[in-house]
Design an enzyme around this catalytic site. Sequence first.
Site, mmCIF file in Angstrom:
data_model
loop_
_atom_site.group_PDB
_atom_site.id
_atom_site.type_symbol
_atom_site.label_atom_id
_atom_site.label_comp_id
_atom_site.label_asym_id
_atom_site.label_seq_id
_atom_site.Cartn_x
_atom_site.Cartn_y
_atom_site.Cartn_z
ATOM 1 N N ARG A 104 -3.105 -7.605 0.233
ATOM 2 C CA ARG A 104 -1.918 -6.766 0.402
ATOM 3 C C ARG A 104 -0.946 -7.472 1.329
ATOM 4 O O ARG A 104 -1.311 -7.838 2.454
ATOM 5 C CB ARG A 104 -2.297 -5.409 0.987
ATOM 6 N N TYR A 157 6.329 -0.576 9.286
ATOM 7 C CA TYR A 157 4.978 -0.129 8.942
ATOM 8 C C TYR A 157 3.908 -1.086 9.461
ATOM 9 O O TYR A 157 3.243 -1.790 8.709
ATOM 10 C CB TYR A 157 4.838 0.077 7.437
ATOM 11 N N ASP A 159 2.470 -2.013 0.008
ATOM 12 C CA ASP A 159 2.488 -0.604 0.416
ATOM 13 C C ASP A 159 3.874 -0.226 0.901
ATOM 14 O O ASP A 159 4.363 -0.771 1.896
ATOM 15 C CB ASP A 159 1.451 -0.403 1.528
ATOM 16 N N HIS A 176 4.504 2.887 1.836
ATOM 17 C CA HIS A 176 4.117 3.839 2.875
ATOM 18 C C HIS A 176 5.003 5.068 2.957
ATOM 19 O O HIS A 176 5.509 5.439 4.013
ATOM 20 C CB HIS A 176 4.034 3.153 4.238
ATOM 21 N N GLU A 230 1.830 0.744 -3.676
ATOM 22 C CA GLU A 230 1.141 1.879 -3.061
ATOM 23 C C GLU A 230 2.096 2.833 -2.345
ATOM 24 O O GLU A 230 3.059 2.388 -1.702
ATOM 25 C CB GLU A 230 0.120 1.335 -2.056
ATOM 26 N N GLU A 278 -4.134 8.315 -0.105
ATOM 27 C CA GLU A 278 -4.930 8.161 1.114
ATOM 28 C C GLU A 278 -4.811 9.352 2.043
ATOM 29 O O GLU A 278 -5.682 9.559 2.892
ATOM 30 C CB GLU A 278 -4.565 6.870 1.843
ATOM 31 N N ARG A 338 -6.513 6.935 -4.249
ATOM 32 C CA ARG A 338 -6.847 6.273 -2.995
ATOM 33 C C ARG A 338 -7.570 7.165 -1.996
ATOM 34 O O ARG A 338 -7.640 6.853 -0.807
ATOM 35 C CB ARG A 338 -5.544 5.772 -2.347
ATOM 36 N N GLU A 390 -10.447 -1.273 -0.296
ATOM 37 C CA GLU A 390 -9.727 -1.841 0.842
ATOM 38 C C GLU A 390 -10.712 -2.223 1.941
ATOM 39 O O GLU A 390 -11.615 -1.459 2.272
ATOM 40 C CB GLU A 390 -8.721 -0.818 1.383
ATOM 41 N N TRP A 448 6.718 8.363 8.274
ATOM 42 C CA TRP A 448 6.108 7.106 8.712
ATOM 43 C C TRP A 448 5.047 6.690 7.695
ATOM 44 O O TRP A 448 5.038 5.584 7.230
ATOM 45 C CB TRP A 448 5.458 7.236 10.088
#
Length: 404
Positions: free
Chosen positions: A149, A161, A212, A214, A238, A264, A285, A341, A404
């Site tokens: 990643r 991030y 990502d 995010h 992602e 996630e 995820r 991951e 965030w």
Amino acid sequence: MTDRIIAADVILTSPGRNYVTLKLRTADGLTGYGDATVNGRELAAASYLRDHVAPLLIGLDPARIEDTWQYLYRGAYWRRGPITMAAISAVDLALWDIKGKTAGLPVYQLLGGAVRDRVLSYTHASAWELPELLDAIDARRADGFKAVRAQSGVPGLETVYGVHAGGGYEPAKRGAVPVTESWDTDAYLRHVPDVLNAVREHVGPELALLHDAHHRLTPQQAARLGRSLEPANLFWLEDVTPAENQEALRLVRQHTTTPLAIGEVFNSIYDCKDLITGQLIDYIRVAVAHAGGISHLRNIFALADLYQVKAAPHGPSDVSPVSFGASVHVGLSTINFGIQEYMGYDALAHEVFPHSWSFADGYLHPGDAPGLGVEVDEALAAKFPYEPAYLPVARRLDGSMTDW
């Protein structure tokens, strides 16, 4: 008389970062460990376990894993949410650990046995400038990783991030309050496609390349990014937009063929049901520590398999080696498992949580120790007390809050 749970204790330790561990003991002398770590909210998870869940476990039959899961989920009335589900996850993992130790088998054997010889993993490579990012990716490849990643800085900002100008990747910061970061979506969208396309040119076609966003983008921005990254041939893009608005992924899907991964922050099958059944994502995820443990994770992944969605659990260093090991057991025994991951751990965490899972040549294996194969050195854990630490918050350049 069947075996019974006679003790349920919570271990709070910080070997490099904070972890919340549940320890169950049975009358037959077996010990099982589970993970209830919720980054930045560890004390809430520990209190929920210690004050509300642990007293309910005394006297229960540790062999009745599914019944205990239903008891904690249906019996509490206040269902779901990250703290509740992390606590249920911890209990579930500890019971699977005990089940494996009772049988003298690793947990993956109790889940139907291996469907693959090893579990593909990816790690992180982060740097502010492109030359340093390329060096970081080359270093991860030298470590054996087949999937990386890539995250980079953005001109005009000081942090992006977890990537800091002049520093590496580590989002959580110790302190009484979260650090505030600045964010500029337009600058990010202008910059990151060039970075990732340059990375692809550097590494060639074989390396699996991930990125990502995010949760930072609107659906239209996410669609634009996905399309602009198609030449980079990503393994996945992602968390392109906040996961609460699941219908947003339909718009993104309509405008790009870049594979999408999300979930996630999900903690139950209800959070991802529509994304899976609508085939709006390619990878789910959810983490074993945050989505009800092995028992519930298997339900989510079984649903995903019906719709050709692959499992790819969250595996940062803020889930403990206990739940990480459990995730690898699930990966070895789940047919639609895609990738795991593996961010890695502080050396102290490896000492506090000795484990049988291992990494070699880009792949993970849970090992063949009975149970989850992860123990806790409690004497060593006691030397690293909890320290307040938080993930950052983000504000746009005009001062308004953003994700965030």
